[in-house]
Design a protein around this motif. Structure first.
Motif, PDB file in Angstrom:
ATOM      1  N   ARG A  68      42.963  56.411  47.812  1.00 32.67           N
ATOM      2  CA  ARG A  68      42.771  55.021  48.253  1.00 32.67           C
ATOM      3  C   ARG A  68      42.033  54.204  47.192  1.00 32.67           C
ATOM      4  N   VAL A  69      42.635  53.077  46.834  1.00 36.87           N
ATOM      5  CA  VAL A  69      42.032  52.199  45.821  1.00 36.87           C
ATOM      6  C   VAL A  69      41.908  50.789  46.390  1.00 36.87           C
ATOM      7  N   VAL A  70      40.730  50.185  46.237  1.00 37.56           N
ATOM      8  CA  VAL A  70      40.564  48.773  46.585  1.00 37.56           C
ATOM      9  C   VAL A  70      40.278  48.007  45.295  1.00 37.56           C
ATOM     10  N   ILE A  71      41.049  46.939  45.077  1.00 42.77           N
ATOM     11  CA  ILE A  71      40.872  46.108  43.877  1.00 42.77           C
ATOM     12  C   ILE A  71      40.315  44.753  44.308  1.00 42.77           C
ATOM     13  N   ALA A  72      39.198  44.354  43.729  1.00 41.87           N
ATOM     14  CA  ALA A  72      38.650  43.026  44.010  1.00 41.87           C
ATOM     15  C   ALA A  72      39.125  42.080  42.919  1.00 41.87           C
ATOM     16  N   GLY A  73      39.850  41.031  43.293  1.00 48.00           N
ATOM     17  CA  GLY A  73      40.316  40.056  42.304  1.00 48.00           C
ATOM     18  C   GLY A  73      41.804  40.162  42.061  1.00 48.00           C
TER      19      GLY A  73
ATOM     20  N   VAL B 281      37.056  54.912  50.782  1.00 43.48           N
ATOM     21  CA  VAL B 281      37.769  54.499  49.563  1.00 43.48           C
ATOM     22  C   VAL B 281      37.363  55.391  48.390  1.00 43.48           C
ATOM     23  N   ASP B 282      38.361  55.863  47.627  1.00 39.68           N
ATOM     24  CA  ASP B 282      38.065  56.732  46.479  1.00 39.68           C
ATOM     25  C   ASP B 282      37.573  55.917  45.283  1.00 39.68           C
ATOM     26  N   VAL B 283      38.248  54.780  45.008  1.00 36.17           N
ATOM     27  CA  VAL B 283      37.835  53.936  43.877  1.00 36.17           C
ATOM     28  C   VAL B 283      37.833  52.470  44.297  1.00 36.17           C
ATOM     29  N   PHE B 284      36.709  51.814  44.041  1.00 39.90           N
ATOM     30  CA  PHE B 284      36.610  50.361  44.236  1.00 39.90           C
ATOM     31  C   PHE B 284      36.508  49.752  42.846  1.00 39.90           C
ATOM     32  N   CYS B 285      37.420  48.825  42.548  1.00 43.27           N
ATOM     33  CA  CYS B 285      37.529  48.306  41.187  1.00 43.27           C
ATOM     34  C   CYS B 285      37.364  46.788  41.223  1.00 43.27           C
ATOM     35  N   ALA B 286      36.250  46.263  40.703  1.00 46.07           N
ATOM     36  CA  ALA B 286      36.012  44.821  40.730  1.00 46.07           C
ATOM     37  C   ALA B 286      36.494  44.188  39.425  1.00 46.07           C
ATOM     38  N   LEU B 287      37.560  43.385  39.528  1.00 47.24           N
ATOM     39  CA  LEU B 287      38.215  42.842  38.336  1.00 47.24           C
ATOM     40  C   LEU B 287      38.333  41.322  38.382  1.00 47.24           C
ATOM     41  N   THR B 288      37.399  40.640  39.056  1.00 47.34           N
ATOM     42  CA  THR B 288      37.474  39.175  39.086  1.00 47.34           C
ATOM     43  C   THR B 288      37.020  38.633  37.732  1.00 47.34           C
ATOM     44  N   ASN B 289      37.150  37.299  37.528  1.00 49.60           N
ATOM     45  CA  ASN B 289      36.728  36.772  36.229  1.00 49.60           C
ATOM     46  C   ASN B 289      35.251  36.370  36.218  1.00 49.60           C
ATOM     47  N   SER B 290      34.531  36.755  37.262  1.00 46.38           N
ATOM     48  CA  SER B 290      33.073  36.534  37.268  1.00 46.38           C
ATOM     49  C   SER B 290      32.368  37.879  37.225  1.00 46.38           C
ATOM     50  N   GLU B 291      31.686  38.155  36.100  1.00 48.92           N
ATOM     51  CA  GLU B 291      31.078  39.493  36.001  1.00 48.92           C
ATOM     52  C   GLU B 291      29.936  39.675  37.002  1.00 48.92           C
TER      53      GLU B 291
ATOM     54  N   VAL C  40      32.782  53.447  41.888  1.00 47.50           N
ATOM     55  CA  VAL C  40      32.976  52.003  41.694  1.00 47.50           C
ATOM     56  C   VAL C  40      33.029  51.669  40.198  1.00 47.50           C
ATOM     57  N   MET C  41      33.908  50.717  39.882  1.00 46.73           N
ATOM     58  CA  MET C  41      34.062  50.257  38.501  1.00 46.73           C
ATOM     59  C   MET C  41      33.967  48.737  38.504  1.00 46.73           C
ATOM     60  N   ALA C  42      33.361  48.167  37.462  1.00 41.46           N
ATOM     61  CA  ALA C  42      33.246  46.713  37.379  1.00 41.46           C
ATOM     62  C   ALA C  42      33.644  46.239  35.995  1.00 41.46           C
ATOM     63  N   LEU C  43      34.401  45.158  35.958  1.00 42.75           N
ATOM     64  CA  LEU C  43      34.799  44.540  34.688  1.00 42.75           C
ATOM     65  C   LEU C  43      33.649  43.654  34.212  1.00 42.75           C
ATOM     66  N   ILE C  44      33.140  43.948  33.014  1.00 40.40           N
ATOM     67  CA  ILE C  44      31.949  43.239  32.523  1.00 40.40           C
ATOM     68  C   ILE C  44      32.168  42.806  31.082  1.00 40.40           C
ATOM     69  N   ASN C  45      32.012  41.496  30.835  1.00 46.99           N
ATOM     70  CA  ASN C  45      32.248  40.985  29.484  1.00 46.99           C
ATOM     71  C   ASN C  45      31.036  41.107  28.581  1.00 46.99           C
ATOM     72  N   ARG C  46      29.859  40.876  29.135  1.00 50.21           N
ATOM     73  CA  ARG C  46      28.682  40.809  28.276  1.00 50.21           C
ATOM     74  C   ARG C  46      28.204  42.211  27.901  1.00 50.21           C
ATOM     75  N   ALA C  47      28.209  42.493  26.612  1.00 51.25           N
ATOM     76  CA  ALA C  47      27.867  43.847  26.148  1.00 51.25           C
ATOM     77  C   ALA C  47      26.483  44.267  26.634  1.00 51.25           C
ATOM     78  N   SER C  48      25.548  43.310  26.687  1.00 47.83           N
ATOM     79  CA  SER C  48      24.176  43.662  27.065  1.00 47.83           C
ATOM     80  C   SER C  48      24.095  44.124  28.517  1.00 47.83           C
ATOM     81  N   TYR C  49      25.085  43.728  29.341  1.00 48.74           N
ATOM     82  CA  TYR C  49      25.070  44.145  30.750  1.00 48.74           C
ATOM     83  C   TYR C  49      25.586  45.569  30.930  1.00 48.74           C
ATOM     84  N   VAL C  50      26.434  46.005  29.991  1.00 51.39           N
ATOM     85  CA  VAL C  50      27.175  47.252  30.202  1.00 51.39           C
ATOM     86  C   VAL C  50      26.243  48.445  30.400  1.00 51.39           C
ATOM     87  N   ASP C  51      25.303  48.642  29.466  1.00 59.86           N
ATOM     88  CA  ASP C  51      24.378  49.778  29.590  1.00 59.86           C
ATOM     89  C   ASP C  51      23.516  49.631  30.828  1.00 59.86           C
TER      90      ASP C  51
END
Length: 471
Positions: free
Chosen positions: A247-252, A311-321, A339-350
């Protein structure tokens, strides 16, 4: 690959023109300007963005519209080796490449193309139509990246080499892994009939190039390379194998969300959450099996209603990090397995990976490798940037003979590899071979290297360049 020989005289300086200083453009400028042999110029309409970039990096900047001939001329297009068009507009990128070719005869033109409608129209991109040598779609690359993570539950990165015949996989070691607490040399006893190689270990943020006596510890991030068919077996050595993702839920429901839903809906139960009712209607017509829900992915009631704890994987892929981080943290707290999140700002990743988010997906990180492969000297066909650019894995093809190549006909132990670099595998005639110290490299071998120190890139590239006697 798309490499252009430097134009002027015998200078080995590569003149690179980057158009667009958004997230991907800035990231490209950062990576490429760190290498001494590159001379980088960045063009953008926003003087304040360019000023900030110039404060941090050793680059030239030009303010102006990326596709205007006069702006390209000021930026030095007349003697640029490569133009990399990375603005947010496909059309601007396409016109800029057209102008660079028609007006300035720029040898190599790379463009970011986001729209699948353009990406799939191959006849558009020829020298007598729109002269783009390499098309890069960050959306497609991110989608493939997430797909691989879902295909190999428990991995942090899955990277293809030699057309997918072998893969480099990053895995977080845990106590239940059979090899954890053991020396790497015992791997052969555990799995006698298949070969893999542990290329690098990251322990508390520091890189180690391991040998047979290195002991794997709980919490290490282990990068190993193996034939595609052997990956799951090796993963079970490093951590307890997780159940396949159902089961996968995609946000965005943006470009990336829809692509991922289309890629997964045949094999998984997919739900996609989209705020805008009109867009939700649009995407429900594009999808065959996936269910589209209208709502906010950070709405606790909606997530509970949709049984987020199953849910096995929740994947947040909206254009707002920020929205991606919050909805992922909420989904995790409510019981989503990963859970996985799409993040643009490198400083947020770690920052987020140290918390409750399992995987931070950085589009620039995923895209930059695709770009680097076309800027490398020597016949480099694949580059993957790892650990936020701290390390790199690359695939180069060995050409020439013993007389004019520094690698062909030599055993690995006799090749003067720079410090922090290891040859980890060789693909020869469809066969994946794990590299040993006495393995001899032959012409046309695909050589896969791992580098924990990017400062040695130039030395490495020169190893795979053929001497003048080679025709």
């Amino acid at each position: 690959n798309g490499f252009a020989a430097p134009r002027k005289g015998t200078s080995t300086t590569m003149k690179i023109l980057i158009l667009g200083a958004g997230q991907v453009g800035s990231s490209a400028a950062y990576h490429l300007s760190r290498e001494e042999a590159n001379e980088v110029t960045v063009v953008d309409m926003r003087p304040e963005v360019l000023r900030e970039l110039q404060d941090r990096l050793d680059i030239r900047t030009v303010v102006g519209h990326a596709a205007y001939p006069e702006v390209l001329e000021r930026a030095g297009a007349s003697d640029a080796d490569i133009v990399v068009a990375l603005t947010d507009s496909d059309e601007t990128n396409m016109v800029a490449c057209q102008v660079a070719y028609t007006q300035f005869r720029t040898p190599t033109k790379i463009a970011r193309i986001r729209s699948a409608e353009y990406m799939n129209a191959n006849k558009l991109f020829t020298q007598d139509a729109i002269p783009i040598d390499v098309r890069i779609s960050p959306e497609q690359l991110v989608c493939t990246f997430v797909e691989q993570l879902i295909h190999y539950p428990g991995s942090t990165q899955v990277l293809d080499f030699a057309g997918g015949r072998c893969r480099l996989v990053g895995v977080k070691a845990d106590r239940d892994g059979l090899l954890v607490g053991q020396r790497i040399a015992t791997l052969k006893e555990h799995i006698p009939n298949s070969e893999a190689r542990i290329a690098a270990i990251y322990r508390e943020g520091n890189a180690m190039l391991p040998d047979g006596d290195t002991v794997i510890q709980d919490g290490d991030e282990v990068f190993f390379i193996a034939d595609r068919k052997d990956i799951r077996v090796f993963m079970s050595e490093i951590r307890r194998l997780e159940d396949p993702v159902r089961r996968v839920v995609i946000a965005g429901g943006g470009n990336i969300g829809v692509r991922l839903a289309l890629a997964l809906e045949q094999t998984n139960q997919v739900k996609i959450i989209e705020r805008d009712p009109q867009r939700a209607r649009q995407i429900s017509e594009m999808l065959n099996k996936a269910i589209v829900l209208v709502g906010d992915a950070a709405d606790e009631e909606l997530l509970l209603e949709e049984n987020i704890d199953n849910v096995d994987v929740f994947c947040a892929l909206t254009n707002s990090e920020e929205a991606n981080i919050l909805s992922s943290m909420l989904a995790k707290r409510l019981g989503a397995h990963k859970v996985m999140a799409l993040i643009n700002r490198a400083s947020y990743v770690d920052l987020v990976e140290a918390g409750s988010i399992d995987i931070a997906i950085s589009p620039q990180q995923v895209t930059i490798g695709s770009l680097l492969a076309h800027v490398r000297r020597g016949d480099v066909v694949k580059v993957h940037s790892l650990r936020r650019g701290a390390a790199e894995a690359m695939e180069a093809i060995a050409h020439g003979s013993e007389d004019n190549s520094k690698v062909v006909g030599r055993a690995i132990e006799d090749i003067g590899l720079p410090r922090g670099t290891a040859i980890v595998a060789i693909v020869r005639d469809e066969k994946v071979m794990i590299a040993h110290h006495d393995t001899v490299i032959e012409t046309d071998d695909h050589v896969i290297l791992f580098m924990t120190d990017r400062r040695s890139i130039e030395k490495l590239e020169s190893l795979f360049q053929v001497g003048v006697s080679f025709v």
